[in-house]
Design an enzyme around this catalytic site. Structure first.
Site, PDB file in Angstrom:
ATOM      1  N   CYS A   1     -10.044  80.072  19.066  1.00 17.38           N
ATOM      2  CA  CYS A   1     -10.917  81.204  18.719  1.00 17.38           C
ATOM      3  C   CYS A   1     -11.146  82.155  19.892  1.00 17.38           C
ATOM      4  O   CYS A   1     -11.557  83.294  19.691  1.00 17.38           O
ATOM      5  CB  CYS A   1     -12.255  80.711  18.197  1.00 17.38           C
ATOM      6  SG  CYS A   1     -12.068  79.726  16.709  1.00 17.38           S
TER       7      CYS A   1
ATOM      8  N   HIS B   1     -17.519  86.479  18.290  1.00 12.19           N
ATOM      9  CA  HIS B   1     -16.647  85.676  17.430  1.00 12.19           C
ATOM     10  C   HIS B   1     -17.448  85.306  16.182  1.00 12.19           C
ATOM     11  O   HIS B   1     -18.610  84.915  16.276  1.00 12.19           O
ATOM     12  CB  HIS B   1     -16.197  84.428  18.173  1.00 12.19           C
ATOM     13  CG  HIS B   1     -15.492  83.444  17.293  1.00 12.19           C
ATOM     14  ND1 HIS B   1     -14.479  83.815  16.434  1.00 12.19           N
ATOM     15  CD2 HIS B   1     -15.658  82.102  17.125  1.00 12.19           C
ATOM     16  CE1 HIS B   1     -14.053  82.749  15.790  1.00 12.19           C
ATOM     17  NE2 HIS B   1     -14.749  81.700  16.176  1.00 12.19           N
TER      18      HIS B   1
ATOM     19  N   ASN C   1     -14.487  82.505   9.227  1.00 12.55           N
ATOM     20  CA  ASN C   1     -14.023  82.345  10.609  1.00 12.55           C
ATOM     21  C   ASN C   1     -12.505  82.539  10.632  1.00 12.55           C
ATOM     22  O   ASN C   1     -11.774  81.713  10.094  1.00 12.55           O
ATOM     23  CB  ASN C   1     -14.414  80.945  11.105  1.00 12.55           C
ATOM     24  CG  ASN C   1     -14.009  80.682  12.535  1.00 12.55           C
ATOM     25  OD1 ASN C   1     -13.256  81.445  13.136  1.00 12.55           O
ATOM     26  ND2 ASN C   1     -14.506  79.591  13.083  1.00 12.55           N
TER      27      ASN C   1
HETATM   28  O1  UT7 Z   1     -14.809  78.910  15.659  1.00  8.17           O
HETATM   29  C1  UT7 Z   1     -14.727  77.881  16.573  1.00  8.17           C
HETATM   30  C2  UT7 Z   1     -16.026  77.263  16.868  1.00  8.17           C
HETATM   31  N1  UT7 Z   1     -16.602  76.714  15.679  1.00  8.17           N
HETATM   32  C3  UT7 Z   1     -17.886  76.835  15.475  1.00  8.17           C
HETATM   33  O2  UT7 Z   1     -18.551  77.468  16.241  1.00  8.17           O
HETATM   34  C4  UT7 Z   1     -18.476  76.101  14.322  1.00  8.17           C
HETATM   35  C5  UT7 Z   1     -19.699  75.375  14.781  1.00  8.17           C
HETATM   36  N2  UT7 Z   1     -20.335  74.568  13.762  1.00  8.17           N
HETATM   37  C6  UT7 Z   1     -20.954  75.080  12.677  1.00  8.17           C
HETATM   38  O3  UT7 Z   1     -20.880  76.253  12.415  1.00  8.17           O
HETATM   39  C7  UT7 Z   1     -21.801  74.150  11.847  1.00  8.17           C
HETATM   40  O4  UT7 Z   1     -21.937  72.924  12.523  1.00  8.17           O
HETATM   41  C8  UT7 Z   1     -21.247  73.886  10.433  1.00  8.17           C
HETATM   42  C9  UT7 Z   1     -21.426  75.130   9.585  1.00  8.17           C
HETATM   43  C10 UT7 Z   1     -19.783  73.490  10.499  1.00  8.17           C
HETATM   44  C11 UT7 Z   1     -22.048  72.765   9.763  1.00  8.17           C
HETATM   45  O5  UT7 Z   1     -23.436  73.059   9.775  1.00  8.17           O
HETATM   46  P1  UT7 Z   1     -24.486  71.968  10.292  1.00  8.17           P
HETATM   47  O6  UT7 Z   1     -25.813  72.553  10.111  1.00  8.17           O
HETATM   48  O7  UT7 Z   1     -24.079  71.573  11.682  1.00  8.17           O
HETATM   49  O8  UT7 Z   1     -24.289  70.799   9.251  1.00  8.17           O
HETATM   50  P2  UT7 Z   1     -23.810  69.295   9.488  1.00  8.17           P
HETATM   51  O9  UT7 Z   1     -22.367  69.247   9.846  1.00  8.17           O
HETATM   52  O10 UT7 Z   1     -24.784  68.606  10.387  1.00  8.17           O
HETATM   53  O11 UT7 Z   1     -23.972  68.719   8.015  1.00  8.17           O
HETATM   54  C12 UT7 Z   1     -25.253  68.681   7.364  1.00  8.17           C
HETATM   55  C13 UT7 Z   1     -25.072  68.107   5.971  1.00  8.17           C
HETATM   56  C14 UT7 Z   1     -24.279  66.806   5.947  1.00  8.17           C
HETATM   57  O12 UT7 Z   1     -24.869  65.977   4.968  1.00  8.17           O
HETATM   58  P3  UT7 Z   1     -25.865  64.780   5.402  1.00  8.17           P
HETATM   59  O13 UT7 Z   1     -25.068  63.924   6.328  1.00  8.17           O
HETATM   60  O14 UT7 Z   1     -27.018  65.475   6.106  1.00  8.17           O
HETATM   61  O15 UT7 Z   1     -26.222  64.169   4.104  1.00  8.17           O
HETATM   62  C15 UT7 Z   1     -22.913  67.231   5.455  1.00  8.17           C
HETATM   63  O16 UT7 Z   1     -22.243  66.195   4.786  1.00  8.17           O
HETATM   64  O17 UT7 Z   1     -24.343  69.019   5.138  1.00  8.17           O
HETATM   65  C16 UT7 Z   1     -23.248  68.341   4.510  1.00  8.17           C
HETATM   66  N3  UT7 Z   1     -22.166  69.293   4.306  1.00  8.17           N
HETATM   67  C17 UT7 Z   1     -22.064  70.052   3.208  1.00  8.17           C
HETATM   68  N4  UT7 Z   1     -22.818  70.153   2.103  1.00  8.17           N
HETATM   69  C18 UT7 Z   1     -22.440  71.055   1.186  1.00  8.17           C
HETATM   70  C19 UT7 Z   1     -21.149  69.573   5.144  1.00  8.17           C
HETATM   71  N5  UT7 Z   1     -20.360  70.532   4.614  1.00  8.17           N
HETATM   72  C20 UT7 Z   1     -20.920  70.840   3.417  1.00  8.17           C
HETATM   73  C21 UT7 Z   1     -20.570  71.764   2.411  1.00  8.17           C
HETATM   74  N6  UT7 Z   1     -21.350  71.844   1.324  1.00  8.17           N
HETATM   75  N7  UT7 Z   1     -19.488  72.579   2.504  1.00  8.17           N
END
Ligand code: UT7
Length: 317
Positions: A113, A244, A274
């Protein structure tokens, strides 16, 4: 003193749009979750006949037109991409063939990225030291080809597209400074395997999202400080933040750090998702073509991605 300035910008997005509602039919997710956690509503997905280089070509031609130049004027081609057409030759060489701009150096930069910022930084060095006069710098990605469409934690995040700039030698800045960094300690947090690596797994994007998120916010905070301090300017002198576009929450944190209202941030994440290395040049192009960004304004570009890699550029547009 020679500087480089942005002479033209271009962008390309595939026609096909995949909405959050479409994704609800594919994996266990919801429009509400995707919007709240990422700010993304839709993303563009390439057709079978498209490749990273075809998208790069469209963006490059638009940037050349905007600069009032032809393919013959380019003396360096750099493509930031994590999704090259082929393992080799570089996508930059394939793009060079498409543009019939033979002879000049052409190479890819693998910084995920941050690939566009890395490319911009490299091109800026070549122009400043007088080796190149007009560089084409592209960020282009076919991320839909390496997304696991059954993995809800990643498939909702990414989109395809390409953005490009023409950098030109100038007596005035231009690019005031670029700053690039990496920390390979975290290389496992975000990666895509390939068939020649030791990892016997499909070549899909794998990400420990929350881990990446936390490091991204802190690291971008630091690079804002580094960029302002290096240029000896106050945050109030930044007219536009061009971040980004990975996650609206990360972008908002950086804007807050700069005390910039969100109206002074170029946002495309809602419509593009993204697009990795394409996201900053696409956002820049969007800002320019919608008339928001004007000549003479001060822009702060920043990126963070797999590697981990990160970088910034302070630009007088
Ligand atoms: O571009 C390169 C750099 N990349 C980034 O900067 C991305 C950085 N990360 C992020 O943007 C975020 O971490 C995400 C958007 C990927 C995820 O958001 P988060 O607030 O960190 O969520 P999480 O991964 O901690 O997941 C929270 C919950 C989980 O469920 P439990 O374990 O709390 O029951 C996931 O299983 O959300 C669940 N989950 C979803 N639910 C519905 C994960 N993906 C989804 C989804 N729909 N698509």
């Amino acid at each position: 003193m020679i500087y480089s300035r942005i002479a033209g910008t271009g962008g390309y997005l595939p026609e096909k749009v995949l909405s959050n509602n479409n994704l609800e039919q594919m994996v266990d997710t919801s429009d509400q979750w995707i919007l709240e956690r990422t700010g993304i509503s839709r993303r563009h997905i390439m057709e079978d006949h498209e490749t990273t280089s075809t998208m790069a070509e469209a963006a490059a031609r638009q940037a050349l037109d905007a600069a009032g130049l032809t393919t013959k004027d380019i003396d360096m081609i750099i493509v930031g991409t994590a999704t090259p057409d082929r393992t080799f030759p570089s996508t930059a060489c394939i793009l060079q063939h498409r543009l019939e701009a033979y002879g000049c150096p052409a190479f890819d930069v693998g910084a995920a990225c941050a690939g566009f910022i890395y490319g911009l930084s490299i091109a800026d060095q070549f122009i400043r030291n007088g080796v190149a006069k007009r560089a084409l710098v592209v960020g282009a990605e076919s991320l839909s080809r390496i997304v696991d469409w059954t993995d809800r934690s990643t498939c909702v995040l990414f989109g395809d597209g390409a953005g490009a700039v023409i950098l030109e030698a100038s007596g005035q800045p231009g690019i005031c400074s670029t700053h690039i960094h990496a920390n390979g300690f975290y290389n496992d947090l975000l990666y895509a395997a390939n068939h020649i690596g030791e990892l016997k797994e499909p070549a899909y994007i794998k990400m420990q999202g929350n881990g990446v998120f936390k490091i991204a916010v802190k690291t971008l905070d630091d690079i804002v400080d580094e960029t302002l301090a290096y240029n000896n300017i106050d945050k109030s002198e930044i007219d536009w933040l061009i971040p980004h576009q990975a996650n609206l929450r990360i972008i908002t944190a950086t804007a807050k750090k700069l005390d910039l209202p969100m109206e002074r941030v170029i946002l495309t994440v809602q419509d593009h998702g993204n697009t990795s290395s394409a996201s900053i040049p696409l956002a820049l192009n969007h800002g320019v073509r919608t008339g928001k960004i004007k000549r003479g304004e001060t822009l702060l570009l920043e990126a963070f991605g797999a590697g981990l890699t990160w970088g910034s550029a302070l630009v007088k547009y």
